[in-house]
Design a protein around this motif. Structure first.
Motif, PDB file in Angstrom:
ATOM      1  N   ARG A 193      54.795  -7.569  29.071  1.00 30.03           N
ATOM      2  CA  ARG A 193      54.882  -7.457  30.526  1.00 30.03           C
ATOM      3  C   ARG A 193      55.413  -6.090  30.952  1.00 30.03           C
ATOM      4  N   LYS A 221      56.941  -4.690  34.696  1.00 30.61           N
ATOM      5  CA  LYS A 221      57.393  -5.286  35.961  1.00 30.61           C
ATOM      6  C   LYS A 221      58.189  -4.279  36.773  1.00 30.61           C
ATOM      7  N   GLU A 254      50.031  -0.023  39.760  1.00 30.82           N
ATOM      8  CA  GLU A 254      49.276  -1.179  40.253  1.00 30.82           C
ATOM      9  C   GLU A 254      47.852  -0.799  40.631  1.00 30.82           C
ATOM     10  N   GLY A 292      45.937  -0.829  37.352  1.00 29.36           N
ATOM     11  CA  GLY A 292      45.667  -2.183  36.885  1.00 29.36           C
ATOM     12  C   GLY A 292      44.601  -2.866  37.712  1.00 29.36           C
ATOM     13  N   ARG A 293      44.708  -2.740  39.030  1.00 33.34           N
ATOM     14  CA  ARG A 293      43.740  -3.383  39.936  1.00 33.34           C
ATOM     15  C   ARG A 293      42.324  -2.873  39.693  1.00 33.34           C
ATOM     16  N   TYR A 318      50.603   0.369  32.747  1.00 31.32           N
ATOM     17  CA  TYR A 318      49.537  -0.516  33.238  1.00 31.32           C
ATOM     18  C   TYR A 318      48.257  -0.343  32.421  1.00 31.32           C
ATOM     19  N   GLN A 347      48.766  -2.064  29.063  1.00 29.26           N
ATOM     20  CA  GLN A 347      48.690  -3.527  29.073  1.00 29.26           C
ATOM     21  C   GLN A 347      47.274  -4.010  28.752  1.00 29.26           C
ATOM     22  N   TYR A 406      42.669 -10.978  37.143  1.00 24.88           N
ATOM     23  CA  TYR A 406      42.778 -11.256  35.711  1.00 24.88           C
ATOM     24  C   TYR A 406      41.428 -11.033  35.042  1.00 24.88           C
ATOM     25  N   GLN A 465      47.460  -9.737  36.678  1.00 26.18           N
ATOM     26  CA  GLN A 465      48.264  -8.855  37.526  1.00 26.18           C
ATOM     27  C   GLN A 465      48.630  -9.554  38.830  1.00 26.18           C
ATOM     28  N   GLU A 488      50.198  -8.460  42.336  1.00 30.89           N
ATOM     29  CA  GLU A 488      50.647  -7.390  43.239  1.00 30.89           C
ATOM     30  C   GLU A 488      51.443  -7.933  44.417  1.00 30.89           C
ATOM     31  N   SER A 538      54.064  -7.503  38.849  1.00 27.10           N
ATOM     32  CA  SER A 538      54.056  -7.387  37.404  1.00 27.10           C
ATOM     33  C   SER A 538      52.633  -7.508  36.875  1.00 27.10           C
ATOM     34  N   ILE A 539      52.459  -7.090  35.630  1.00 26.64           N
ATOM     35  CA  ILE A 539      51.214  -7.310  34.909  1.00 26.64           C
ATOM     36  C   ILE A 539      51.589  -7.874  33.548  1.00 26.64           C
TER      37      ILE A 539
END
Length: 438
Positions: free
Chosen positions: A8, A10, A308, A311-312, A366, A369, A391, A406, A408, A432-433
């Motif tokens: 994780r 975060k 973020e 990740g997004r 990120y 991950q 996800y 993830q 957000e 978090s992711i």
């Protein structure tokens, strides 16, 4: 549960790619994610970043130990985040120390072709391979043809490649591949043009869909003639917003389409992830590769939202058939450069030159991950469920299963995951992711 691992990152915590327990810490109702291991999608090529001249230069400005730590952070599959692919510019770009060519001005014979300026980049690739323990597969992308081959007689402010130079410019691609591979670099693909719809105050060139289609009809046969039919040609190499129109404009021509491996795209301007899927649905035999993204306008130290954003974008693009992800600059200094036109931005690993320190940004974690756990050859498994999280799930070649989730939002979310080797219940905490590996 003994085999299950939970990693994780975060916000407002020390969790950075940290191994943490699979726990339920919220009283919220459970939301569902269902993975279908029988509905398989695309195979993953890998993850990486751009070996720009600026990146190589920044590592030359610090001591050897710090340089090695920087390279290891990306390319070591155990102690780093497992990068295995990369991108270089075909001669200069804005993240070169200045504009340059591989030939002398007006040398249409290409007899003066010389890539010695790129030696620092080539050395960095080979040093990365020592940690990756595999050949780094490189995409080559031009920012502009030589100025005299363009209608504006300039390397900057767009302009178009003159049709009379199509063959000479295609030959230039061949020379680029030849010279890089002579030096032990594996060029797996080339794109026609970086950002062909952008008129920039740095190295740039405009191609309409018709222009790109017609140039591909020259480039493809030229690569084949020289025994490079295995080199993958990518079109577009620009943003998602109008990638559907560009893909249709080139790939609906059967002659051009037979030479094109797929569509490359960037993340600026638009998060129209649905366009990525549309291109796949229109041309399911072709491929999709993300080839550039960064946080623009400076270094952005301490800004968790940049992570973020990574990740997004990565999760959504991977859900929509993208086969690999290449970030922009690997290493930038504390100004977000150097950039010879001051087009500064952020990188996942920032280098404080005077202190000889590395700063691993939220974006680094990120990316990690995903890139550390989704191995080359992994196949996406279809997944569906709650709309409150994003996800994506994969099965690696070693049969391990990976799901990245993830959150957000401002609220912790309890999740029940079904369809993997084991059913999983856990809390995905706010901002978090999480990566679950089984």
């Amino acid at each position: 549960m003994k085999q299950m691992k939970h990693y994780r990152t975060k916000k407002d915590s020390n969790d950075r790619l940290s191994l943490v327990p699979v726990t339920i810490t919220s009283k919220a109702p459970f939301q569902k994610i269902t993975v279908n291991p029988k509905e398989l999608k695309q195979e993953i090529i890998g993850f990486g970043g751009a070996f720009t001249e600026s990146s190589a230069y920044n590592l030359s400005r610090i001591n050897k130990e710090a340089r090695e730590r920087a390279i290891k952070a990306y390319f070591d599959p155990v102690d780093g985040i497992g990068y295995n692919i990369g991108r270089v510019s075909i001669h200069g770009c804005d993240f070169s120390l200045g504009s340059y060519l591989y030939i002398k001005d007006y040398d249409d014979s290409l007899e003066s072709f010389d890539i010695s300026r790129d030696q620092s980049i080539i050395k960095l690739i080979h040093d990365a391979e020592k940690y990756a323990k595999t050949k780094i597969q490189i995409l080559g992308s031009p920012w502009t043809p030589p100025f005299w081959m363009k209608d504006n007689h300039s390397p900057i402010q767009g302009g178009k490649l003159l049709p009379k130079y199509y063959q000479t410019w295609a030959n230039y691609f061949v020379k680029f591949i030849e010279e890089y591979e002579k030096r032990g670099v594996s060029i797996f693909s080339v794109s026609v043009q970086n950002e062909p719809a952008a008129v920039q105050r740095w190295d740039s060139c405009i191609y309409s869909a018709e222009d790109e289609k017609e140039f591909v009809k020259v480039l493809g046969p030229t690569l084949e003639k020289h025994g490079y039919q295995d080199k993958k040609i990518l079109i577009w190499d620009h943003n998602r917003d109008i990638m559907v129109e560009r893909a249709k404009g080139v790939l609906e021509d059967p002659v051009a389409a037979k030479y094109v491996w797929g569509t490359a795209f960037h993340w600026y301007v638009s998060e129209a992830f649905e366009n990525v899927e549309t291109v796949h649905n229109l041309f399911p035999d072709k491929h999709l590769l993300f080839t550039e993204g960064c946080q623009e306008s400076g270094p952005h130290f301490g800004e968790y939202a940049v992570g973020e954003r990574y990740g997004r974008n990565m999760i959504n693009d991977l859900r929509n058939w993208t086969e690999g992800y290449i970030d922009w600059n690997l290493f930038l200094d504390e100004t977000g450069g150097p950039n010879h036109v001051n087009n500064l931005c952020s990188a996942p690993v920032m280098v404080k030159i005077w202190q000889e320190e590395l700063v691993l940004m939220p974006s680094y974690y990120y990316i990690g991950q995903i890139s550390k756990f989704v191995k080359p050859g992994a196949i996406q498994m279809a997944s569906s469920g709650t709309k409150d999280l994003i996800y994506v799930a994969f099965k690696n070649k070693d049969k391990s299963e990976v799901i990245i989730i993830q959150n957000e939002g401002e609220q912790d979310r309890n999740i029940e995951i079904t369809g993997l080797k084991e059913n999983v219940k856990l809390t995905i905490e706010a901002h978090s992711i999480s990566t679950i590996v089984l």
